[in-house]
Design a protein around this motif. Structure first.
Motif, PDB file in Angstrom:
ATOM      1  N   LYS B  93       0.833  -1.201   0.000  1.00 30.94           N
ATOM      2  CA  LYS B  93       0.000   0.000   0.000  1.00 30.94           C
ATOM      3  C   LYS B  93       0.874   1.260   0.000  1.00 30.94           C
ATOM      4  O   LYS B  93       0.603   2.214  -0.720  1.00 30.94           O
ATOM      5  CB  LYS B  93      -0.892   0.010   1.251  1.00 30.94           C
ATOM      6  N   ILE B  94       1.915   1.254   0.816  1.00 28.17           N
ATOM      7  CA  ILE B  94       2.777   2.439   0.917  1.00 28.17           C
ATOM      8  C   ILE B  94       3.465   2.714  -0.423  1.00 28.17           C
ATOM      9  O   ILE B  94       3.582   3.860  -0.850  1.00 28.17           O
ATOM     10  CB  ILE B  94       3.818   2.269   2.052  1.00 28.17           C
ATOM     11  N   SER B  95       3.879   1.647  -1.104  1.00 35.47           N
ATOM     12  CA  SER B  95       4.550   1.869  -2.393  1.00 35.47           C
ATOM     13  C   SER B  95       3.602   2.580  -3.364  1.00 35.47           C
ATOM     14  O   SER B  95       4.029   3.396  -4.176  1.00 35.47           O
ATOM     15  CB  SER B  95       5.074   0.551  -2.969  1.00 35.47           C
ATOM     16  N   GLY B  96       2.305   2.285  -3.266  1.00 37.27           N
ATOM     17  CA  GLY B  96       1.318   2.975  -4.103  1.00 37.27           C
ATOM     18  C   GLY B  96       1.255   4.457  -3.775  1.00 37.27           C
ATOM     19  O   GLY B  96       1.229   5.304  -4.675  1.00 37.27           O
ATOM     20  N   ASP B  97       1.231   4.786  -2.479  1.00 35.43           N
ATOM     21  CA  ASP B  97       1.201   6.201  -2.088  1.00 35.43           C
ATOM     22  C   ASP B  97       2.482   6.916  -2.515  1.00 35.43           C
ATOM     23  O   ASP B  97       2.442   8.050  -2.981  1.00 35.43           O
ATOM     24  CB  ASP B  97       1.010   6.329  -0.569  1.00 35.43           C
ATOM     25  N   ILE B 155       1.657  11.603  15.135  1.00 42.76           N
ATOM     26  CA  ILE B 155       1.862  13.059  15.164  1.00 42.76           C
ATOM     27  C   ILE B 155       1.798  13.647  13.743  1.00 42.76           C
ATOM     28  O   ILE B 155       1.132  14.644  13.496  1.00 42.76           O
ATOM     29  CB  ILE B 155       3.211  13.408  15.843  1.00 42.76           C
ATOM     30  N   VAL B 156       2.495  12.999  12.804  1.00 47.73           N
ATOM     31  CA  VAL B 156       2.482  13.518  11.422  1.00 47.73           C
ATOM     32  C   VAL B 156       1.072  13.452  10.853  1.00 47.73           C
ATOM     33  O   VAL B 156       0.631  14.352  10.142  1.00 47.73           O
ATOM     34  CB  VAL B 156       3.414  12.714  10.496  1.00 47.73           C
ATOM     35  N   TRP B 157       0.382  12.382  11.174  1.00 45.83           N
ATOM     36  CA  TRP B 157      -0.988  12.186  10.701  1.00 45.83           C
ATOM     37  C   TRP B 157      -1.858  13.381  11.098  1.00 45.83           C
ATOM     38  O   TRP B 157      -2.685  13.850  10.334  1.00 45.83           O
ATOM     39  CB  TRP B 157      -1.512  10.882  11.324  1.00 45.83           C
ATOM     40  N   HIS B 158      -1.638  13.894  12.315  1.00 49.53           N
ATOM     41  CA  HIS B 158      -2.399  15.051  12.787  1.00 49.53           C
ATOM     42  C   HIS B 158      -1.979  16.350  12.102  1.00 49.53           C
ATOM     43  O   HIS B 158      -2.788  17.251  11.961  1.00 49.53           O
ATOM     44  CB  HIS B 158      -2.215  15.222  14.311  1.00 49.53           C
ATOM     45  N   SER B 159      -0.709  16.434  11.717  1.00 56.53           N
ATOM     46  CA  SER B 159      -0.202  17.750  11.335  1.00 56.53           C
ATOM     47  C   SER B 159      -0.532  18.132   9.896  1.00 56.53           C
ATOM     48  O   SER B 159      -0.160  19.208   9.447  1.00 56.53           O
ATOM     49  CB  SER B 159       1.310  17.827  11.586  1.00 56.53           C
ATOM     50  N   THR B 206      -0.002  11.498   4.826  1.00 58.50           N
ATOM     51  CA  THR B 206      -0.934  11.116   5.893  1.00 58.50           C
ATOM     52  C   THR B 206      -1.343   9.650   5.770  1.00 58.50           C
ATOM     53  O   THR B 206      -1.396   8.913   6.751  1.00 58.50           O
ATOM     54  CB  THR B 206      -2.192  11.995   5.797  1.00 58.50           C
ATOM     55  N   ASN B 207      -1.660   9.223   4.535  1.00 62.08           N
ATOM     56  CA  ASN B 207      -2.010   7.807   4.311  1.00 62.08           C
ATOM     57  C   ASN B 207      -0.876   6.896   4.780  1.00 62.08           C
ATOM     58  O   ASN B 207      -1.111   5.865   5.403  1.00 62.08           O
ATOM     59  CB  ASN B 207      -2.241   7.517   2.829  1.00 62.08           C
ATOM     60  N   ILE B 208       0.354   7.284   4.425  1.00 65.60           N
ATOM     61  CA  ILE B 208       1.501   6.448   4.794  1.00 65.60           C
ATOM     62  C   ILE B 208       1.622   6.366   6.321  1.00 65.60           C
ATOM     63  O   ILE B 208       1.835   5.287   6.877  1.00 65.60           O
ATOM     64  CB  ILE B 208       2.802   6.990   4.150  1.00 65.60           C
ATOM     65  N   SER B 209       1.440   7.515   7.003  1.00 65.73           N
ATOM     66  CA  SER B 209       1.499   7.512   8.472  1.00 65.73           C
ATOM     67  C   SER B 209       0.476   6.540   9.046  1.00 65.73           C
ATOM     68  O   SER B 209       0.784   5.770   9.962  1.00 65.73           O
ATOM     69  CB  SER B 209       1.192   8.905   9.027  1.00 65.73           C
ATOM     70  N   GLU B 210      -0.746   6.604   8.518  1.00 63.10           N
ATOM     71  CA  GLU B 210      -1.800   5.686   8.972  1.00 63.10           C
ATOM     72  C   GLU B 210      -1.360   4.236   8.844  1.00 63.10           C
ATOM     73  O   GLU B 210      -1.591   3.413   9.720  1.00 63.10           O
ATOM     74  CB  GLU B 210      -3.042   5.849   8.094  1.00 63.10           C
ATOM     75  N   ARG B 211      -0.734   3.937   7.708  1.00 59.77           N
ATOM     76  CA  ARG B 211      -0.353   2.549   7.428  1.00 59.77           C
ATOM     77  C   ARG B 211       0.808   2.089   8.308  1.00 59.77           C
ATOM     78  O   ARG B 211       0.843   0.951   8.740  1.00 59.77           O
ATOM     79  CB  ARG B 211       0.009   2.394   5.962  1.00 59.77           C
ATOM     80  N   VAL B 212       1.751   3.029   8.561  1.00 62.68           N
ATOM     81  CA  VAL B 212       2.864   2.695   9.455  1.00 62.68           C
ATOM     82  C   VAL B 212       2.306   2.377  10.847  1.00 62.68           C
ATOM     83  O   VAL B 212       2.674   1.377  11.476  1.00 62.68           O
ATOM     84  CB  VAL B 212       3.872   3.866   9.532  1.00 62.68           C
ATOM     85  N   TYR B 213       1.392   3.224  11.292  1.00 60.14           N
ATOM     86  CA  TYR B 213       0.783   3.035  12.610  1.00 60.14           C
ATOM     87  C   TYR B 213       0.122   1.661  12.698  1.00 60.14           C
ATOM     88  O   TYR B 213       0.295   0.916  13.648  1.00 60.14           O
ATOM     89  CB  TYR B 213      -0.249   4.140  12.856  1.00 60.14           C
ATOM     90  N   TYR B 214      -0.615   1.301  11.650  1.00 54.50           N
ATOM     91  CA  TYR B 214      -1.299   0.005  11.625  1.00 54.50           C
ATOM     92  C   TYR B 214      -0.298  -1.152  11.567  1.00 54.50           C
ATOM     93  O   TYR B 214      -0.437  -2.143  12.296  1.00 54.50           O
ATOM     94  CB  TYR B 214      -2.253  -0.053  10.433  1.00 54.50           C
TER      95      TYR B 214
END
Lengths: 232, 232
Positions: B93-97, B155-159, B206-214
């Protein structure tokens, strides 16, 4: 292991694959409706349609999450091989493209009801043609996906060029309207983004076609897709 | 099975996971450079930078394909479980983003050298600030990914909210310039899209941050992300 148990496992694996297909198809149907409503909202200043498209967004997001969860379950418990593995991985990628198409449609619909656009004297014919073509390509992409038809996927993949060309001519037209009368600037700025979102929906449909082709054949379409001239 | 063989298999699995991380990090580094070059191209009218960003695109696409191929190989031959499985799926997924971030950067760079922009009297301060913020968020996202740090990812996801807000104020500013003088319309139409592409780079980060978190925690961040007001 009892023969009964073995049959049960096989069935249940098939059922899970079928469930994955059905999730992605459901997502496809939903974003197809979002795109249709978004175009109706812009072209017919239809407020109900404009509200409809963004309202479907959480459902689309939820289906993407369900798809991801099912993909992870399938990979963890079923260890699919070869064609099945490609299909499962591709379903994950396609759900991402579908979610982005939904976002583009919602964005178009939200712009549609802005005051600048409602009172806008600009002809929407070009945008309407572009919208119809994008809808047509999306529908054929979803058909190719549903029917697992690589030939149809390849044809749709090629036909995005016409969308790119319509986008460029629309961009030029809108800039001309802006130059003619400053009162056109506000609405045309929004129409530029609506056109751009339509073009992006076309791009995502193209991505899906590529992935369907790969899932079914195991082959990759050439990296460089024939494109119309665009401004990006 | 010989103990030696078993150790070899384990090592080789770890090596493949490491190779996947290194592919995605390499892709991250490449698109980070594309974004930096794209912003330099616009803000400093730097032709070399403008050529650089699109030239990196095929490399990014190739890395995305390599990532996909490695993910499929890992899934087929290694059947990773739990945290590893999440990491492998998330890498896809991240490679797509990342690929889309590269596209946005290339699109910005291609616009940067258009004649309308080179002779444009409009101040680029707002765009420059937005570009810096987006670069900063992207860098921190890639750090969170590299360090597998869910707290930094959150944090990045929020910013990203601040990026959305800068985009809205820039949109208003550019429309005002267009109204003031029709000669600004051409360049400002391109600047609108450059700003929009920056905003989309922020969204993908932001999408990438979400995915890292998951991937790291197994938990999903709330569906509704805090957002600044946007025009979409």
């Amino acid at each position: 292991m009892m023969p009964h148990e073995s049959v049960h496992t096989v069935q249940s694996y098939e059922q899970e694959l079928e469930q994955l297909r059905s999730l992605v198809n459901k997502m496809g149907g939903l974003v197809e409706r979002q795109v249709a409503q978004a175009i109706t909202a812009v072209v017919e200043h239809d407020e109900d349609a404009a509200l409809d498209a963004p309202e479907m967004d959480p459902q689309v997001d939820e289906l993407e999450r369900e798809t991801e969860a099912l993909v992870i379950r399938l990979l963890a418990l079923r260890a699919p091989m070869a064609g099945d593995l490609r299909e499962v991985v591709v379903a994950l990628k396609i759900s991402g493209d579908l979610e982005r198409i939904g976002d583009c449609a919602a964005s178009i619909a939200r712009r549609a009801m802005r005051n600048e656009l409602l009172s806008c004297p600009i002809s929407l014919t070009g945008l309407h043609s572009m919208g119809r073509l994008v809808q047509e390509n999306l529908r054929r992409t979803l058909d190719a996906m549903d029917q697992r038809d690589p030939e149809l996927a390849r044809i749709v993949w090629h036909s995005d060029t016409a969308v790119d060309e319509l986008y460029v001519s629309l961009f030029r037209e809108l800039v001309t309207y802006m130059m003619e009368d400053p009162r056109n600037i506000g609405p045309c700025a929004h129409l530029l983004f609506i056109a751009k979102n339509l073009e992006r929906i076309g791009d995502h449909a193209t991505n899906i076609s590529e992935r369907v082709y790969y899932a079914v054949t195991g082959n990759i379409l050439p990296i460089i897709r024939p494109r119309g001239k665009t401004f990006d």
